[in-house]
Design a protein around this motif. Structure first.
Motif, mmCIF file in Angstrom:
data_model
loop_
_atom_site.group_PDB
_atom_site.id
_atom_site.type_symbol
_atom_site.label_atom_id
_atom_site.label_comp_id
_atom_site.label_asym_id
_atom_site.label_seq_id
_atom_site.Cartn_x
_atom_site.Cartn_y
_atom_site.Cartn_z
ATOM 1 N N ASP A 205 58.237 27.424 67.556
ATOM 2 C CA ASP A 205 58.816 26.313 66.225
ATOM 3 C C ASP A 205 57.719 26.890 65.225
ATOM 4 O O ASP A 205 58.526 26.583 64.299
ATOM 5 C CB ASP A 205 57.205 24.883 66.784
ATOM 6 N N GLN A 206 56.447 27.621 65.259
ATOM 7 C CA GLN A 206 55.550 28.439 64.139
ATOM 8 C C GLN A 206 57.647 29.603 63.414
ATOM 9 O O GLN A 206 57.205 29.699 61.932
ATOM 10 C CB GLN A 206 55.153 29.130 64.698
ATOM 11 N N TYR A 207 58.071 29.655 64.587
ATOM 12 C CA TYR A 207 59.244 30.601 64.042
ATOM 13 C C TYR A 207 60.486 30.212 63.099
ATOM 14 O O TYR A 207 60.797 30.709 62.038
ATOM 15 C CB TYR A 207 59.915 31.695 65.005
ATOM 16 N N LEU A 208 60.177 29.619 64.015
ATOM 17 C CA LEU A 208 61.924 27.571 63.432
ATOM 18 C C LEU A 208 61.927 27.859 62.225
ATOM 19 O O LEU A 208 62.174 27.301 61.342
ATOM 20 C CB LEU A 208 62.537 27.605 64.780
ATOM 21 N N THR A 209 60.283 26.425 61.959
ATOM 22 C CA THR A 209 59.954 26.150 61.042
ATOM 23 C C THR A 209 59.053 26.819 60.128
ATOM 24 O O THR A 209 59.064 25.868 59.099
ATOM 25 C CB THR A 209 58.917 24.530 61.938
ATOM 26 N N LYS A 210 58.217 27.965 60.355
ATOM 27 C CA LYS A 210 57.719 28.583 59.375
ATOM 28 C C LYS A 210 56.215 27.502 59.146
ATOM 29 O O LYS A 210 55.368 27.027 58.122
ATOM 30 C CB LYS A 210 57.730 28.572 58.155
ATOM 31 N N GLN A 211 55.687 27.191 60.331
ATOM 32 C CA GLN A 211 54.560 25.580 60.334
ATOM 33 C C GLN A 211 53.955 25.926 61.050
ATOM 34 O O GLN A 211 54.728 26.109 62.177
ATOM 35 C CB GLN A 211 54.656 24.543 60.271
ATOM 36 N N ASN A 212 52.020 26.128 61.175
ATOM 37 C CA ASN A 212 51.196 26.242 62.666
ATOM 38 C C ASN A 212 51.581 24.592 63.200
ATOM 39 O O ASN A 212 50.705 23.866 62.722
ATOM 40 C CB ASN A 212 50.633 26.574 62.596
#
Length: 331
Positions: A205-212
């Protein structure tokens, strides 16, 4: 005769539960992700599976169903495969356009037919293939818009198709050959599915959305929708295993495209999503395909039952393998 009537009622109930719960969770998740800005789909799926396992564990302790020992290697491979397929489907969506992602989902039906024909020696009549073709054309017209290709996205889509098809075929095969119910299989495999996604989900999810996901601001409303999504997911996961066990992976995919049409309709009615003449024509073609598939399947099943009744009673008993658990078993 009574046993067959009971089985048919069970199938109808499973299909209705699957459609109702799936459409409900799509509407819930769309509100959670689009309106409340929670984009962590893979991590959310891991929470769904953990809640599903906890719910089934409580149900087992209350004696709603009995566990049945299954080879641990089979369960682990099955659980990990299903978890991986979910991850690759989400990666496919992240690396491809929406249109190509929809094509990926459409490709699951012909690929499943191909695998079952080659490895399980299952035969699909020309009428069934025609109805599936009509269905896929309709859903394609209704949902596929832009088709942007790239090498990485195409490879991820092919892996997602393969793992999804194999996982759904195994869902059906394990239930029938090992004589376990949908509940028993889901109870034993969901921890492994959840573990795969719980570890990889936040990273993906972090890779796809740039969010943690762990740095997200969780308001009471967001937490409420997450809890609601997890509760609906219990029904979604249970009905998925139930439908595939009682019918077939292909029928489950046909049902999935019915859900797509319903979601498009609900999106227009409730959320005022854009709706064009192309969507309407595509949905009508898809509904025609579903109707043909249902009609041809029913006709072929009746012919098969007539043939079974005409065979000697001893042979009929030998072939009388229940599709879901043993007779009288609770699921």
């Amino acid at each position: 005769m009574e046993k067959m009537m009971g089985f048919q009622i069970g199938v109808i109930g499973a299909l209705f539960l699957s459609v109702a719960s799936s459409v409900s969770i799509v509407v819930c998740n769309k509100a959670l992700m689009s309106n409340l800005g929670f984009p962590f789909a893979t991590t959310l799926t891991s929470w769904h599976l953990m809640v599903t396992y906890c719910t089934l564990h409580v149900a087992r302790r209350l004696n709603f169903f009995e566990t049945k020992s299954v080879d641990i290697k089979t369960v682990i491979i099955f659980g990990v495969l299903n978890g991986v397929s979910i991850g690759f489907l989400n990666l496919s969506l992240g690396f491809n356009s929406i249109g190509f992602y929809q094509m990926t989902k459409l490709a699951i039906i012909p690929f499943t037919v191909l695998l079952e024909t080659i490895f399980l020696k299952k035969k699909f009549s020309k009428k069934i293939k025609l109805s599936l073709f009509v269905l896929l054309v309709g859903v394609g017209v209704a949902s596929v818009t832009d088709l942007q290709l790239n090498l990485v996205g195409t490879i991820l889509s092919l892996i997602a198709i393969a793992t999804t098809c194999v996982g759904q075929i195994l869902t059906n095969t394990i239930q029938k050959r090992l004589n376990v119910s949908s509940t028993q299989l889901l109870y034993q495999s969901s921890p492994f599915q959840a573990a795969v996604l719980f570890v990889t989900g936040p990273l993906l999810d972090q890779y796809l959305t740039k969010q943690n996901v762990y740095a997200f601001s969780y308001s009471p409303l967001v937490l409420g929708f997450i809890a609601l999504s997890c509760m609906i997911a219990v029904s979604v996961n249970f009905s998925t295993f139930l439908v595939i066990g009682k019918t077939s992976p292909v029928t489950y995919q046909v049902l999935g495209h019915l859900k797509t049409c319903l979601v498009l309709g609900f999106g227009y009615t409730l959320l005022h999503d854009p709706f064009t003449a192309r969507n309407i024509v595509g949905i009508l073609i898809a509904v025609l395909g579903m109707g043909l598939y249902s009609y041809f399947c029913t006709s072929e099943n009746k012919k098969k039952q007539s043939g079974d009744l005409s065979t000697p009673q001893v042979k009929a008993r030998d072939n009388d393998t229940p599709l879901l658990g043993t007779p009288g078993q609770r699921s």
